[in-house]
Design a protein around this motif. Structure first.
Motif, PDB file in Angstrom:
ATOM      1  N   LYS A 112      98.659 -25.656  -4.076  1.00 25.60           N
ATOM      2  CA  LYS A 112      98.593 -25.693  -5.553  1.00 25.60           C
ATOM      3  C   LYS A 112      99.488 -24.657  -6.204  1.00 25.60           C
ATOM      4  O   LYS A 112     100.067 -24.899  -7.258  1.00 25.60           O
ATOM      5  CB  LYS A 112      97.148 -25.550  -6.028  1.00 25.60           C
ATOM      6  CG  LYS A 112      96.399 -24.339  -5.489  1.00 25.60           C
ATOM      7  CD  LYS A 112      95.659 -24.641  -4.217  1.00 25.60           C
ATOM      8  CE  LYS A 112      95.271 -23.372  -3.501  1.00 25.60           C
ATOM      9  NZ  LYS A 112      94.382 -23.503  -2.408  1.00 25.60           N
ATOM     10  N   THR A 168      85.872 -20.083  -3.214  1.00 25.94           N
ATOM     11  CA  THR A 168      85.594 -18.690  -2.852  1.00 25.94           C
ATOM     12  C   THR A 168      84.806 -17.976  -3.941  1.00 25.94           C
ATOM     13  O   THR A 168      83.769 -17.368  -3.675  1.00 25.94           O
ATOM     14  CB  THR A 168      86.928 -17.950  -2.589  1.00 25.94           C
ATOM     15  OG1 THR A 168      87.592 -18.625  -1.525  1.00 25.94           O
ATOM     16  CG2 THR A 168      86.702 -16.500  -2.229  1.00 25.94           C
ATOM     17  N   TYR A 195      87.625 -19.711   3.520  1.00 24.79           N
ATOM     18  CA  TYR A 195      87.690 -20.314   2.179  1.00 24.79           C
ATOM     19  C   TYR A 195      88.772 -19.659   1.329  1.00 24.79           C
ATOM     20  O   TYR A 195      89.374 -20.301   0.469  1.00 24.79           O
ATOM     21  CB  TYR A 195      86.366 -20.152   1.424  1.00 24.79           C
ATOM     22  CG  TYR A 195      85.139 -20.704   2.104  1.00 24.79           C
ATOM     23  CD1 TYR A 195      85.243 -21.677   3.098  1.00 24.79           C
ATOM     24  CD2 TYR A 195      83.862 -20.257   1.747  1.00 24.79           C
ATOM     25  CE1 TYR A 195      84.110 -22.176   3.718  1.00 24.79           C
ATOM     26  CE2 TYR A 195      82.730 -20.759   2.355  1.00 24.79           C
ATOM     27  CZ  TYR A 195      82.849 -21.709   3.346  1.00 24.79           C
ATOM     28  OH  TYR A 195      81.733 -22.201   3.944  1.00 24.79           O
ATOM     29  N   GLU A 197      92.048 -17.516  -0.164  1.00 23.08           N
ATOM     30  CA  GLU A 197      93.503 -17.510  -0.014  1.00 23.08           C
ATOM     31  C   GLU A 197      93.908 -16.307   0.837  1.00 23.08           C
ATOM     32  O   GLU A 197      93.129 -15.355   0.991  1.00 23.08           O
ATOM     33  CB  GLU A 197      94.169 -17.382  -1.393  1.00 23.08           C
ATOM     34  CG  GLU A 197      93.894 -18.541  -2.326  1.00 23.08           C
ATOM     35  CD  GLU A 197      94.374 -19.870  -1.768  1.00 23.08           C
ATOM     36  OE1 GLU A 197      95.573 -20.028  -1.552  1.00 23.08           O
ATOM     37  OE2 GLU A 197      93.530 -20.752  -1.527  1.00 23.08           O
TER      38      GLU A 197
HETATM   39  N1  HSE Z   1      90.914 -20.483  -1.721  1.00 21.97           N
HETATM   40  C1  HSE Z   1      90.661 -21.811  -2.227  1.00 21.97           C
HETATM   41  C2  HSE Z   1      89.240 -21.860  -2.752  1.00 21.97           C
HETATM   42  C3  HSE Z   1      90.875 -22.805  -1.128  1.00 21.97           C
HETATM   43  O1  HSE Z   1      88.460 -20.950  -2.428  1.00 21.97           O
HETATM   44  O2  HSE Z   1      88.905 -22.763  -3.497  1.00 21.97           O
HETATM   45  C4  HSE Z   1      90.931 -24.227  -1.583  1.00 21.97           C
HETATM   46  O3  HSE Z   1      91.894 -24.447  -2.567  1.00 21.97           O
END
Ligand code: HSE
Length: 435
Positions: A112, A168, A195, A197
């Motif tokens: 994204k 997250t 989860y 980034e």
């Molecule tokens: N880091 C992102 C989240 C992963 O926690 O939603 C999925 O896009």
């Protein structure tokens, strides 16, 4: 189940990266091979992988899958029809995606940040070269929201959309609220679970949700991804006390991404907000995501599912591959320009954040227990009406009636200057549209 034949018509995939998304894509493609082939009308073969850790990938995949150490070799390889970009980040990913497009490869990505920042360039290049860029996994991973907006809701003028789109931060908020855990502990967990980034600041400071909102708004309202127009606030400043007070008032706190048409233009913002405890979104907990879309014909639809995870993201990535495989049979060029980035032209007017008019929650630390008259006077001077006011000896909590953002910001500064107030009051907005 028998694979469709002939196999020589297989869609051949080159996978860039073998981390959370890459390994999940391999796992889903191989584990569900027969069903995927039946649905796609042809086999979808993982032909090769390029990763900086080829030894690890070689151990995990079957020997027919070639493993390369250099992404540049994969994006131009004649045995690859589609490049799945799963390396993340925006620098190398942009370079390799543009190279893949230049070599006539279709691209599937769940990145994204890449599309929110470089979408115009990437989609422009794809259009020129006559290839597709698919990105279902980029927004709320397993939830087919891109398809829902582009296909199922295509007849609608979208009035607004609002969602929990970062797994997250939703996990962190849920753990703080339900298990009394600290922000730091909960975030460490979300990282360990895969989860977050690579830079978790993107999750907790709202940047990742803004990337997704930029994509959603581009599809729903047109005008391309407008990351720079999104007002972004994260969850770092939400405290345990806020959950307690919110619950007493009949609310919970969620990080929301909102895009809404208004008379002043399109409102675009990400913020932690109080939402009524009985709202559907209030029950979207942990790493789960949900997006409400209000179309002028459909009314409100809700789209719910996992917002993070390896196989969950792969579910969307592979669905995009299935779309590409099917398009080969359609007799039409497989290029599917992403609605919103090009079809709907004309930039949307963006409403200034100062014009946003919502109710507000304030938590004010008191220097003196009898601060109420002073506080209420300061708010009245700014034309702010108070709906509920409660106070203990050390803290006042209040809900306002709908108030323009600019006026609220000025009032909070004025409150911070009062002798009876300690520090700067904590402020959260209240979102009623999700009720
Ligand atoms: N880091 C992102 C989240 C992963 O926690 O939603 C999925 O896009």
């Amino acid at each position: 189940m028998q694979l469709p034949s002939p196999h020589r018509n297989a869609l051949r995939v080159g996978l860039l990266g073998f981390g959370v998304v890459g390994s999940g894509t391999h796992s889903v493609l191989t584990g569900n091979r027969a069903t995927i082939a039946a649905r796609a009308g042809r086999a979808i073969e993982l032909a090769m992988i390029a990763t900086r850790t080829p030894a690890r990938a070689r151990e995990a995949v079957s020997p027919e899958i070639e493993v390369l150490a250099d992404a540049r070799d994969l994006v131009q390889h004649p045995a690859v029809d589609v490049v799945v970009e799963a390396i993340g980040g925006t620098t190398a990913a942009r370079e390799h995606v543009l190279a893949a497009i230049a070599h006539g490869k279709h691209v599937v990505t769940a990145n994204k940040a890449l599309l929110a920042l470089h979408g115009d360039e990437i989609f422009g290049a794809a259009r020129e070269r006559g290839v597709s860029v698919h990105f279902e996994g980029a927004v709320a991973v397993s939830i087919p929201i891109v398809k829902a907006l582009r296909e199922g809701l295509a007849a609608n003028e979208i009035e607004w959309l609002a969602g929990i789109v970062n797994g997250t931060s939703n996990y962190v908020l849920t753990e703080m609220r339900d298990r009394g855990r600290s922000y730091e502990e909960a975030l460490a967990d979300a990282q360990a679970l895969g989860y977050a980034e690579a830079d978790p600041a993107l999750d907790v400071d709202g940047g990742d949700a803004a990337h997704k909102l930029a994509l959603l708004a581009a599809i729903a309202f047109g005008g391309g991804p407008r990351l720079g127009d999104i007002h972004v606030e994260g969850v770092r400043h939400v405290q345990a006390a806020d959950f307690k007070h919110a619950a007493r008032l009949g609310y919970t706190i969620k990080l929301l991404a909102v895009a809404r048409r208004s008379s002043r233009g399109l409102q675009l913002y990400v913020h932690p907000a109080l939402i009524p405890s009985n709202a559907l979104l209030a029950h979207v907990d942990g790493r789960m995501n949900a997006i409400l879309v209000n179309g002028n014909a459909s009314g409100v639809t809700m789209h719910y599912g996992a917002g993070a995870g390896s196989r969950e993201t792969a579910s969307a990535v592979v669905a995009d591959l299935v779309d590409l495989a099917r398009a080969r049979d359609s007799g039409f060029p497989p290029c599917v320009p992403p609605l919103g980035f090009h079809e709907q032209t004309g930039a949307q007017r963006i409403a200034p954040m100062a014009s946003l008019r919502l109710r507000h929650y304030l938590r004010i630390s008191l220097a003196t227990p009898s601060a109420a008259p002073e506080i209420l006077r300061a708010l009245a001077i700014h034309d702010i009406e108070v709906e509920k006011y409660t106070a203990s000896a050390s803290e006042a909590v209040l809900l306002t009636r709908p108030t323009e953002e600019g006026r609220m910001a000025a009032a909070v500064s004025a409150l911070a200057d009062l002798p009876s107030v300690r520090g700067v009051p904590a402020r959260l907005r209240v979102e009623d549209l999700v009720a």
